[in-house]
Design an enzyme around this catalytic site. Structure first.
Site, PDB file in Angstrom:
ATOM      1  N   ILE A  91       0.872  -1.165   0.000  1.00 16.93           N
ATOM      2  CA  ILE A  91       0.000   0.000   0.000  1.00 16.93           C
ATOM      3  C   ILE A  91       0.916   1.223   0.000  1.00 16.93           C
ATOM      4  CG2 ILE A  91      -1.782   1.250   1.286  1.00 16.93           C
ATOM      5  CD1 ILE A  91      -2.605  -1.543   0.191  1.00 16.93           C
ATOM      6  N   THR A 107      -4.736  -3.029 -10.196  1.00 14.24           N
ATOM      7  CA  THR A 107      -5.571  -4.168 -10.601  1.00 14.24           C
ATOM      8  C   THR A 107      -5.750  -5.064  -9.391  1.00 14.24           C
ATOM      9  OG1 THR A 107      -3.844  -5.739 -11.219  1.00 14.24           O
ATOM     10  CG2 THR A 107      -4.450  -4.097 -12.861  1.00 14.24           C
ATOM     11  N   HIS A 108      -6.939  -5.643  -9.286  1.00 14.41           N
ATOM     12  CA  HIS A 108      -7.219  -6.514  -8.141  1.00 14.41           C
ATOM     13  C   HIS A 108      -8.007  -7.736  -8.619  1.00 14.41           C
ATOM     14  CE1 HIS A 108      -7.795  -7.659  -4.002  1.00 14.41           C
ATOM     15  NE2 HIS A 108      -9.080  -7.848  -4.252  1.00 14.41           N
ATOM     16  N   GLY A 142      -5.925   3.485   0.673  1.00 12.90           N
ATOM     17  CA  GLY A 142      -6.534   2.375   1.391  1.00 12.90           C
ATOM     18  C   GLY A 142      -6.137   1.038   0.772  1.00 12.90           C
TER      19      GLY A 142
END
Ligand code: GRF
Length: 190
Positions: A91, A107-108, A142
């Site tokens: 992060i 990208t997740h 976040g």
């Protein structure tokens, strides 16, 4: 459009972007590929493609703030239009987001806001969802939060393991990332 891509691991999504750029399908210049650790396949792929690489090794810094500052300095030096987190398992600090407002893309491997975090595929499978997928979004400071740009669904099969599901998600994720980068380059993402 100049991009800096950040990777932590195998870089298979990065490879798809490299291939799309090299084949002329994606009008993007990969200014550099950066990593938070040395010796990864993602860095090897980049070097093999003739790209500039840099490592800001998390373990080399006494404090988190020192690493944050070094990452920001290293990335900013390439003056990218967009920074792409492609399997980058850190992060970034709020200061990084402030330096690239609306220009940090992540990208997740899940349909956010469901299943954020490092184990999005495992968590979706454990929950028992029948459809999961992938998300490309503008990242904030976040954990996998920030405005969604695009998503693609992937069906969960009865005999899926985390690995088989993740491999199918990555196929969709690569296509989605390339599509989004193409739209960003064309200026057609709000
Ligand atoms: C991708 O699914 C990414 O979303 C996740 O880890 C995977 C990276 O794979 N965080 P690779 O390094 O591109 O092969």
């Amino acid at each position: 459009m100049r991009i800096v891509v950040l990777v932590s691991g195998a870089g298979s999504n990065l490879q798809a972007v490299i291939d799309a750029v090299q084949s002329g399908d994606l009008p993007v210049e990969i200014a550099a590929v950066g990593a938070d650790r040395p010796g990864t396949l993602g860095l090897e792929r980049s070097a093999a493609a003739g790209l500039e690489t840099f490592v800001v090794n998390f373990r080399d810094y006494a404090t988190r703030a020192d690493w944050d500052a070094a990452l920001l300095t290293a990335v900013a030096a390439y003056e990218p239009d967009y920074v792409v987190s492609s399997g980058f398992m850190r992060i970034v600090a709020p200061g990084f987001i402030d330096a690239f407002p609306g220009r940090y893309v992540n990208t997740h491997p899940a349909l956010l806001p469901s299943f954020p975090g490092a184990h999005g595929v495992r968590d979706a499978l454990a929950y028992g969802v029948k459809v999961t997928g992938c998300t490309v979004h503008f990242a904030d400071a976040g954990v996998d939060t920030g405005p969604i740009i695009a998503q693609a669904p992937v069906a969960v099969l009865d005999d899926d393991t985390e690995d088989t599901l993740h491999e199918r998600i990555k196929v969709a994720e690569r296509a989605l990332l390339i599509e989004v980068l193409g739209k960003l380059a064309a200026g057609s993402v709000l």
